[in-house]
Design a protein around this motif. Structure first.
Motif, mmCIF file in Angstrom:
data_model
loop_
_atom_site.group_PDB
_atom_site.id
_atom_site.type_symbol
_atom_site.label_atom_id
_atom_site.label_comp_id
_atom_site.label_asym_id
_atom_site.label_seq_id
_atom_site.Cartn_x
_atom_site.Cartn_y
_atom_site.Cartn_z
ATOM 1 N N GLU A 20 0.664 -1.071 -0.135
ATOM 2 C CA GLU A 20 -0.043 0.191 0.084
ATOM 3 C C GLU A 20 0.894 1.308 -0.157
ATOM 4 O O GLU A 20 0.600 2.307 -0.746
ATOM 5 N N ARG A 21 1.926 1.356 0.790
ATOM 6 C CA ARG A 21 2.762 2.219 0.785
ATOM 7 C C ARG A 21 3.305 2.801 -0.296
ATOM 8 O O ARG A 21 3.668 3.876 -1.004
ATOM 9 N N ASN A 50 1.020 4.260 -2.827
ATOM 10 C CA ASN A 50 0.670 5.717 -2.575
ATOM 11 C C ASN A 50 1.897 6.451 -2.668
ATOM 12 O O ASN A 50 1.718 7.652 -3.218
ATOM 13 N N LYS A 68 2.081 7.018 -6.524
ATOM 14 C CA LYS A 68 0.860 8.082 -6.698
ATOM 15 C C LYS A 68 1.339 9.610 -6.580
ATOM 16 O O LYS A 68 1.176 10.271 -7.250
ATOM 17 N N VAL A 69 1.954 9.827 -5.268
ATOM 18 C CA VAL A 69 2.285 11.126 -5.102
ATOM 19 C C VAL A 69 3.480 11.434 -5.889
ATOM 20 O O VAL A 69 3.244 12.776 -6.366
ATOM 21 N N ARG A 72 3.979 13.725 3.013
ATOM 22 C CA ARG A 72 2.847 12.924 3.094
ATOM 23 C C ARG A 72 3.093 11.589 3.930
ATOM 24 O O ARG A 72 2.278 11.192 4.607
ATOM 25 N N PHE A 73 4.071 11.105 3.948
ATOM 26 C CA PHE A 73 4.493 9.826 4.808
ATOM 27 C C PHE A 73 5.597 10.251 5.885
ATOM 28 O O PHE A 73 6.824 10.002 5.538
#
Length: 255
Positions: free
Chosen positions: A158-159, A162, A165-166, A198-199
């Motif tokens: 999932e990470r 994501n 996508k960023v 974001r992370f």
């Protein structure tokens, strides 16, 4: 042993978790092994769509690769790095008509300007060019021990999706208006900043984005232009090109 451990997986897991499992085996089973370094490259297959419908058993090989490097020590210390290779992206200028005035509008989304100049610089600045590159990125997770790994299933999968996508969203900008890029260097920096913002469990992140040039053709005779080109025919060139790289981390982050 890799095949055996794969067979022992009773459910789908991320390749980061698989690498961690291999590292735990080698450091625990073999007394003389103090640390194990596991590298994995995943070539993702994408399901085919025929006439808008997903095919039951048809797939095509995707372009980019998902990578990971995991170091597991006998003490339980852990280092997890994930990344992406071969993510080819390109953005052009947008051309369209205004609704009211029916004027042809050109919204340039890529240029090369603001760079350092000296007496040897002959390259002119431009507000309009095609921007193409192949993104290679790697990022390190903040987990430093086996006990600190999130228990959430497929957390690393999932990470990864994501983060990808960023990176892509920051490169292209909103679907309708896009975002202007004054240089590959500037866009690369913005992409890395967006991931760190974001992370919170990621730092540092490294990005490599070489210039892939598409040069507009312009042919003329000695007397007059015999074919009129309007930036509608391009020549792809491999050399020369610039390779732009950067590494960003948080303050006090261990590099």
């Amino acid at each position: 042993m890799v095949y055996v451990k794969a067979k022992e997986c009773t459910e789908q897991i991320s390749m980061e978790d698989f690498a961690i499992g291999l590292g735990k085996h080698f450091t625990s089973f073999y007394e003389q092994v103090t640390a194990a370094i596991i590298k994995i490259v995943e070539k993702p297959w994408e399901r085919m769509y025929i006439d808008g419908q997903s095919h039951e058993h048809g797939f095509k090989l995707g372009s980019e690769k998902h990578t990971t490097k995991v170091t597991v020590k006998k003490s339980g210390a852990l280092l997890v790095t994930s990344g992406i290779e071969g993510l080819a992206v390109l953005k052009t200028s947008y051309q369209g008509k205004a609704n009211l005035e029916f004027l042809l509008l050109f919204i340039m989304h890529s240029g090369f300007e603001g760079f350092v100049r000296d007496k040897y610089t002959i390259l002119p600045e431009t507000h309009e060019r095609m921007l193409a590159t192949e993104v290679t990125a790697s990022w390190r997770y903040s987990f430093e021990s086996l006990s600190s790994i999130p228990a959430k299933p497929l957390y690393f999968n999932e990470r990864y999706l994501n983060v990808k996508k960023v990176l892509v969203d920051t490169f292209f900008g909103p679907p309708k208006e896009g975002v202007y890029s004054p240089s590959v260097q500037s866009t690369l920096h913005q992409m890395a900043e967006a991931v760190l913002a974001r992370f919170p469990d990621i730092s540092p992140i490294q990005l490599k984005m070489p210039n892939i040039h598409f040069l507009p053709i312009n042919l003329s005779t000695k007397d007059s232009i015999f074919v009129k080109f309007e930036d509608d025919v391009y020549l792809p060139t491999d050399e020369p090109h610039g390779s732009i790289e950067a590494s960003l981390s948080r303050i006090l982050s261990k590099m």
